[in-house]
Structures are given as C-alpha cells and as structure tokens.
Design an enzyme around this catalytic site. Structure first.
Site, mmCIF file in Angstrom:
data_model
loop_
_atom_site.group_PDB
_atom_site.id
_atom_site.type_symbol
_atom_site.label_atom_id
_atom_site.label_comp_id
_atom_site.label_asym_id
_atom_site.label_seq_id
_atom_site.Cartn_x
_atom_site.Cartn_y
_atom_site.Cartn_z
ATOM 1 C CG HIS A 1 -7.290 4.626 8.565
ATOM 2 N ND1 HIS A 1 -6.502 5.505 9.268
ATOM 3 C CD2 HIS A 1 -7.720 5.281 7.462
ATOM 4 C CE1 HIS A 1 -6.474 6.655 8.621
ATOM 5 N NE2 HIS A 1 -7.195 6.550 7.522
ATOM 6 C CG ASP B 1 -11.832 5.020 0.446
ATOM 7 O OD1 ASP B 1 -12.526 6.004 0.134
ATOM 8 O OD2 ASP B 1 -10.604 5.070 0.591
HETATM 9 N N1 CMC Z 1 -6.845 -6.838 4.388
HETATM 10 C C1 CMC Z 1 -6.104 -7.816 4.942
HETATM 11 N N2 CMC Z 1 -5.092 -7.603 5.781
HETATM 12 C C2 CMC Z 1 -4.787 -6.331 6.069
HETATM 13 C C3 CMC Z 1 -5.511 -5.255 5.535
HETATM 14 C C4 CMC Z 1 -6.572 -5.541 4.666
HETATM 15 N N3 CMC Z 1 -7.286 -4.544 4.120
HETATM 16 N N4 CMC Z 1 -4.995 -4.105 5.996
HETATM 17 C C5 CMC Z 1 -3.964 -4.422 6.790
HETATM 18 N N5 CMC Z 1 -3.844 -5.783 6.848
HETATM 19 C C6 CMC Z 1 -2.887 -6.544 7.663
HETATM 20 C C7 CMC Z 1 -1.490 -6.496 7.060
HETATM 21 O O1 CMC Z 1 -1.275 -7.576 6.172
HETATM 22 C C8 CMC Z 1 -0.635 -6.577 8.294
HETATM 23 O O2 CMC Z 1 -0.641 -7.925 8.735
HETATM 24 P P1 CMC Z 1 0.689 -8.519 9.490
HETATM 25 O O3 CMC Z 1 0.829 -7.737 10.751
HETATM 26 O O4 CMC Z 1 0.387 -9.948 9.706
HETATM 27 O O5 CMC Z 1 1.830 -8.298 8.544
HETATM 28 C C9 CMC Z 1 -1.427 -5.762 9.333
HETATM 29 O O6 CMC Z 1 -2.791 -5.890 8.924
HETATM 30 C C10 CMC Z 1 -1.027 -4.308 9.405
HETATM 31 O O7 CMC Z 1 -1.135 -3.777 8.092
HETATM 32 P P2 CMC Z 1 -0.219 -2.624 7.517
HETATM 33 O O8 CMC Z 1 -0.223 -2.675 6.023
HETATM 34 O O9 CMC Z 1 1.126 -2.683 8.199
HETATM 35 O O10 CMC Z 1 -0.987 -1.340 8.041
HETATM 36 P P3 CMC Z 1 -0.802 0.115 7.526
HETATM 37 O O11 CMC Z 1 -1.213 1.019 8.617
HETATM 38 O O12 CMC Z 1 0.564 0.318 6.971
HETATM 39 O O13 CMC Z 1 -1.794 0.215 6.268
HETATM 40 C C11 CMC Z 1 -3.717 0.540 4.954
HETATM 41 C C12 CMC Z 1 -3.022 0.829 6.295
HETATM 42 C C13 CMC Z 1 -4.965 1.380 4.846
HETATM 43 C C14 CMC Z 1 -2.763 0.937 3.788
HETATM 44 C C15 CMC Z 1 -4.050 -0.976 4.882
HETATM 45 O O14 CMC Z 1 -4.909 -1.326 5.934
HETATM 46 C C16 CMC Z 1 -4.669 -1.368 3.535
HETATM 47 O O15 CMC Z 1 -3.930 -1.644 2.576
HETATM 48 N N6 CMC Z 1 -6.033 -1.384 3.433
HETATM 49 C C17 CMC Z 1 -6.703 -1.680 2.199
HETATM 50 C C18 CMC Z 1 -6.697 -0.433 1.300
HETATM 51 C C19 CMC Z 1 -7.641 0.647 1.805
HETATM 52 O O16 CMC Z 1 -8.774 0.386 2.146
HETATM 53 N N7 CMC Z 1 -7.148 1.895 1.792
HETATM 54 C C20 CMC Z 1 -7.970 3.074 2.181
HETATM 55 C C21 CMC Z 1 -7.478 3.685 3.447
HETATM 56 S S1 CMC Z 1 -8.614 4.879 4.148
HETATM 57 C C22 CMC Z 1 -8.787 6.139 3.003
HETATM 58 C C23 CMC Z 1 -7.546 6.804 2.559
HETATM 59 O O17 CMC Z 1 -6.522 6.861 3.246
HETATM 60 O O18 CMC Z 1 -7.562 7.325 1.457
#
Ligand code: CMC
Length: 397
Positions: A274, A331
């Site tokens: 998140h 989720d």
């Molecule tokens: N699985 C594997 N690696 C992950 C995941 C994941 N679900 N989420 C983040 N990472 C890694 C990402 O690859 C990155 O690694 P590195 O630093 O080596 O490049 C690091 O963690 C930081 O990730 P980010 O994408 O920069 O983080 P963010 O804050 O931009 O993204 C997120 C947050 C929710 C979009 C992301 O965690 C994600 O894609 N999660 C899976 C989708 C999901 O469950 N979304 C629902 C969010 S909660 C409800 C809502 O908002 O509606």
C-alpha cells in the site's frame, strides 16, 4: 525543464485540504471524521457512516431515519436509464456498464443542476448513494439475463442490494422473516463501511480533479469509477481471487512468491502493499477476522481462504516483503467474503464502487462547500520532447 518539482505519484504532494478521513500509515490508523474505523465497523450501519462522511457528525435517531428514507427514496432509477442496459452485450464487464450508466446520470440531471446551490448539491450526493446500488445490481441482472428487480423501501441498504441482486421474479430474496441470514447482511455492511472512504486515493483524487473544472458531479463520479477499476486500485479484489485460483494449491506458493520478487517478472502479489500503510492495513485485520467468523459459522471450508492464509504467512516471513514493508491490504481478504455472499468475481470492484460512492460524493461536497474559490487542478510537467524546429513539407520528409 522549468522550475517544477517532479512527483508523478503524488508521494510527497498534498493535493488538497480535507476534514473527512485521516490515515497514519506507520501506525495503521484510519479515522473517518475522527472515529476509529474499528469502532465504526463494529457498531454502525453503512448509511450511518455515509451520513457521517457527508455531514461530519454521526446522525441521531431521527436524522438516521430521515436519511435512510431519503436514500431509499432516491434508489429508483428512471425507466429510460434502465433501458441503457439493453445496449450492452451480456458478457460486458459490470465495471464497464457502471462507468457508462453512472456517467449517463449526467444526461438525466444536468439542466436543473446548480452546483452553487447547497440544496442541489445535497440532492445530487444522496441521489448518487441511492442509485449506485440499483445500477450495480442491474448490471449483474443484465449479465445473467434475469429481469431487473426494483428497490424496496422496507429494507435497509445492504438487504435491499442483496434482494436486487438475487431475488427471483416469483420470490423475493428477503421476505418479512429475513430469508437471508442477517450475518451475511452484517458482513456486507462491514465491507461497505471499510471501503467507504480512504482520503486522496486515485479514484477520489480523480473525482476531485474532474470536480475542480465545475463538471457535472455524476460525470465526476463516473470518472472516479473508471480510476477505481484498475488492478493497482479497486480492481485488486478481483485480481486477488483470480491470482489465488491461478496459484491453485499451497505447494505452489513458494513458486509464486519467487515470481513476485523477480524484477524481470511483472507478476505482483495482488492484495499486498500500500502506498500509505507501511505497517499494516487496519481494514485487512478486520476483514481477516470476519472471514474466519463467517466461514466457521457456515462451516464452509473455502480452499481459497486457506490458500490466502498460507500465502500471507509465507510473504510475511520473506525478506523481500519485510524490507519493503508489504502487508496484506483491504483487498486481500475482501473477495473471500464476497465469494461467501455469492457475489461473482467480476462484481467485486463494483461492490467497492458502491461503498466508495459515499466517500467520492463527500469529497465532492467538501470541495464545493469549503473551497469555493479553489483553483482548477492543473498539474505541470517536465517536458522531454524536441526543442523548437521548423516545419518540413510532406514531400521533403
Ligand atoms: N508484490 C510484489 N512486490 C511489490 C508489491 C506486490 N504486491 N507491491 C510493491 N512491491 C514492490 C515493488 O516492486 C517495489 O520494489 P522495488 O523497490 O524493488 O522497486 C516496492 O515494493 C515499492 O513498490 P511501489 O510500486 O513503488 O509502491 P507504491 O506505493 O507505488 O504502490 C501499490 C502501492 C498498492 C500500487 C502496490 O503495492 C501494488 O501494486 N500492490 C498490488 C496491487 C494491490 O493490491 N492494490 C490494492 C491497493 S489497496 C486498495 C486500493 O487502493 O484500492
């Protein structure tokens, strides 16, 4: 490049001031208008929470009754709007239908709409909350080829939605004796409360950005629904169930954890991570507990829930997830409950949209009421294209 700061994901940029929802991501705290989410989830009706988000205070008994009546009264949709569904193919994704039909509300309520008039704004907000569940249920009925079920004034919000989803033409789903188990209604009510608002997430920011131009509010909410659909946002609940089905069994969990960690593999653990919560998502904790209660009450042994628990356990012990502070989010478990309620997987994000409508319209109202002279949302960019150059006629290119 110009003298702008570059923050494409809004990681350190506040886009607005708001009094609605507070999140402390490090301590896993979520408050609606100051009230902890745990207390609201335990004690409230979803419509009570919707009132709180809109008005800033919890309703007293009279206000609650009147508000409930107002929302029920607005649940009916225009017959012409209902006919919109006839134009969709039966297997259209329900989120696609939702974006289209909610957007079309702007065509029904535009001329008489004056966003400067507080009474008009209120009607618009309550109309959206009332109609969204009717439109959502209609999209499901269309997909299974069953007739539309009219909303009922004698049922509460969640009961009414379940009735519109599952009633057969000859038999109502919820009769005087509450044919549906109240425990299931309670579980749905809980999910709606947990999903009702989450400060400046992508869809709410979309509603605000569209709203900053003075656009028709129904069109603004349709824009929010479109933003919610993506798998990085509300579409994650559908993606989680699809992912669990793909993993299939506990033996495959290590393989998928390895895939999620592989920088060359686009696969991510859906329902994990998140932007704001870096310790735990308090909504996930509540939902996980409800999953246990629900499944044990109905003595249902859902293999996908068992698999989700194994996946969570593996991920939480893994260095990659620990270092990056990746925990299950709202989720990860919500789909298990929706599944227990017989909601089809492609309706999961629609369920999220029903609940989040309360948040979207609260933010839209707040920006209209508290920041009347607010500027249009208009981000700048860092230009990376060519420098100035002269036009070349087509026969010389
Ligand atoms: N699985 C594997 N690696 C992950 C995941 C994941 N679900 N989420 C983040 N990472 C890694 C990402 O690859 C990155 O690694 P590195 O630093 O080596 O490049 C690091 O963690 C930081 O990730 P980010 O994408 O920069 O983080 P963010 O804050 O931009 O993204 C997120 C947050 C929710 C979009 C992301 O965690 C994600 O894609 N999660 C899976 C989708 C999901 O469950 N979304 C629902 C969010 S909660 C409800 C809502 O908002 O509606």
């Amino acid at each position: 490049f110009g003298c702008f700061s570059y923050d494409p994901g809004f990681t350190i940029t506040a886009s607005c001031k708001s009094k609605i929802t507070y999140i402390d991501g490090d301590r896993g705290i979520l408050l609606y208008r100051g009230y902890p989410i745990e207390q609201l989830a335990e004690n409230c009706d979803f419509i009570e929470v919707a009132y709180l988000l809109l008005q800033g205070e919890l309703p007293n008994a009279t206000q609650f009754r009147d508000f409930n009546l107002e929302i029920s009264d607005r649940a009916i949709i225009h017959e012409a709007l209902r006919k919109f569904f006839d134009g969709f193919h039966y297997d259209a994704h329900p989120m696609a239908m939702l974006v289209g039909v909610v957007g079309s509300l702007a065509a029904f309520y535009h001329k008489e709409m004056n966003v400067k008039d507080p009474q008009h704004r209120w009607i618009c907000a309550t109309r959206m909350i009332g109609k969204i569940s009717t439109i959502a249920a209609a999209s499901y009925r269309h997909s299974i080829g069953r007739p539309f079920v009219y909303p009922r004034m004698d049922l509460n919000y969640c009961e009414n939605f379940l009735n519109m989803m599952f009633s057969r033409s000859s038999q109502t789903y919820i009769d005087q004796d509450h044919y549906i188990d109240p425990f299931l209604v309670k579980a749905l009510n809980l999910l709606f409360i947990l999903h009702a608002d989450h400060e400046q997430n992508a869809s709410t920011s979309t509603v605000r950005l569209a709203g900053s131009t003075g656009a028709n509010p129904y069109a603004c909410v349709a824009a929010g629904i479109a933003a919610l659909w993506g798998p990085a946002h509300g579409g994650a609940n559908e993606a989680v169930l699809n992912m669990l089905a793909q993993i299939g069994c506990a033996e495959n969990v290590p393989k998928y954890i390895a895939k999620a960690k592989d920088v060359n593999d686009p696969f991510r653990l859906m329902g994990f991570g998140h932007r704001v919560y870096k310790n735990f998502d308090p909504r996930a904790t509540i939902i996980r507990k409800t999953c246990h209660e629900l499944l044990s009450k109905f003595q249902k042994n859902d293999p996908l829930f068992e698999l989700a628990l194994v996946l969570e356990e593996h991920a939480l012990k893994d260095e990659y997830f620990i270092e990056r502070k990746l925990y299950p989010n709202v989720d990860f478990y919500s789909g298990i409950i929706y599944k227990a309620l017989n909601i089809p997987v492609d309706m999961f994000t629609v369920m999220f949209a029903i609940a989040r409508t309360a948040g979207w319209v609260s933010h839209w109202l707040e920006m209209q009421e508290e920041q009347p002279g607010m500027p249009i949302g208009r981000p700048r960019q860092l230009y990376l294209g060519p420098q100035r150059r002269d036009f070349i006629p087509i026969n010389q290119r």
